[in-house]
Design a protein around this motif. Structure first.
Motif, PDB file in Angstrom:
ATOM      1  N   SER A 149       0.733  27.041 -52.008  1.00  0.00           N
ATOM      2  CA  SER A 149       0.408  28.256 -52.739  1.00  0.00           C
ATOM      3  C   SER A 149       1.613  29.187 -52.680  1.00  0.00           C
ATOM      4  N   VAL A 150       1.785  29.972 -53.717  1.00  0.00           N
ATOM      5  CA  VAL A 150       2.853  30.968 -53.766  1.00  0.00           C
ATOM      6  C   VAL A 150       2.221  32.339 -53.994  1.00  0.00           C
ATOM      7  N   LEU A 151       2.510  33.264 -53.085  1.00  0.00           N
ATOM      8  CA  LEU A 151       2.038  34.640 -53.218  1.00  0.00           C
ATOM      9  C   LEU A 151       3.234  35.554 -53.420  1.00  0.00           C
ATOM     10  N   THR A 152       3.274  36.244 -54.540  1.00  0.00           N
ATOM     11  CA  THR A 152       4.293  37.259 -54.774  1.00  0.00           C
ATOM     12  C   THR A 152       3.714  38.591 -54.328  1.00  0.00           C
ATOM     13  N   ILE A 153       4.431  39.285 -53.462  1.00  0.00           N
ATOM     14  CA  ILE A 153       3.984  40.569 -52.950  1.00  0.00           C
ATOM     15  C   ILE A 153       4.869  41.638 -53.577  1.00  0.00           C
ATOM     16  N   SER A 154       4.289  42.368 -54.533  1.00  0.00           N
ATOM     17  CA  SER A 154       5.068  43.347 -55.289  1.00  0.00           C
ATOM     18  C   SER A 154       4.143  44.344 -55.967  1.00  0.00           C
ATOM     19  N   ASP A 155       4.285  45.610 -55.626  1.00  0.00           N
ATOM     20  CA  ASP A 155       3.505  46.645 -56.298  1.00  0.00           C
ATOM     21  C   ASP A 155       3.780  46.648 -57.797  1.00  0.00           C
ATOM     22  N   LYS A 156       5.067  46.599 -58.161  1.00  0.00           N
ATOM     23  CA  LYS A 156       5.433  46.657 -59.581  1.00  0.00           C
ATOM     24  C   LYS A 156       5.006  45.400 -60.325  1.00  0.00           C
TER      25      LYS A 156
END
Length: 164
Positions: free
Chosen positions: A6-13
């Motif tokens: 799994s790939v989780l991108t952590i980014s508010d924008k």
């Protein structure tokens, strides 16, 4: 045997749709090239509890073997990925981020500002990757050679690693 990732991108924008996620798709592509089956890719805001909950879900309920996070490993006050990861891992795997930082320092001094960690929850390896596609690709290339062995030994699906 194919391993599930799994790939989780952590980014508010990225989560708000204000920035295109380029590192998540890049890591997914690299994982597929390395023989993994990517079962999940999503973008989350820089919220510690939310990231920790997502990691627990992937490890405990979705039975993924590997989670790569991307983003949230810098010095910004909202960069909480390593802390959220620390909240859920049961065993630390310090050699992975040490190797990524050591090799990345040969490319840029900024690598010393990365706070990413790696660890195991149950039978899932979680690795914090940098947020830029270039840095994520470079770091993946550093760890690619050990991922299969890590998966084999961690999941118990490999041979005896003490035998030559």
């Amino acid at each position: 045997m194919k391993y599930r990732a799994s790939v989780l991108t952590i980014s508010d924008k990225g989560y708000a749709g204000q920035r295109e996620d380029l590192s998540g798709p890049e890591l997914e592509r690299l994982l597929i090239e390395a023989g993994f089956t990517v079962v999940n890719r999503e973008i989350l805001p820089d919220e510690r509890e939310r990231v920790a909950t997502a990691l627990k879900e992937l490890c405990d309920c979705k039975s993924v073997d590997l989670v790569l996070t991307t983003g949230g490993t810098g010095l910004s006050p909202r960069d909480i990925t390593p802390e959220a990861t620390s909240d859920v891992i049961e065993r630390n795997v310090p050699g992975i981020p040490e190797a990524m930082r050591a090799e990345s320092l040969k490319i840029t001094d900024m690598a010393m500002l990365s706070s990413g960690i790696a660890g195991i929850r149950g039978r899932t390896l979680i690795i914090n990757m940098p947020g830029s596609p270039k840095a994520a690709r470079e770091c993946f290339d550093i760890i690619r050679t050990v991922l299969n062995h890590a998966m084999e030994t961690m999941t118990g699906r490999g041979g005896d690693c003490g035998v030559s």
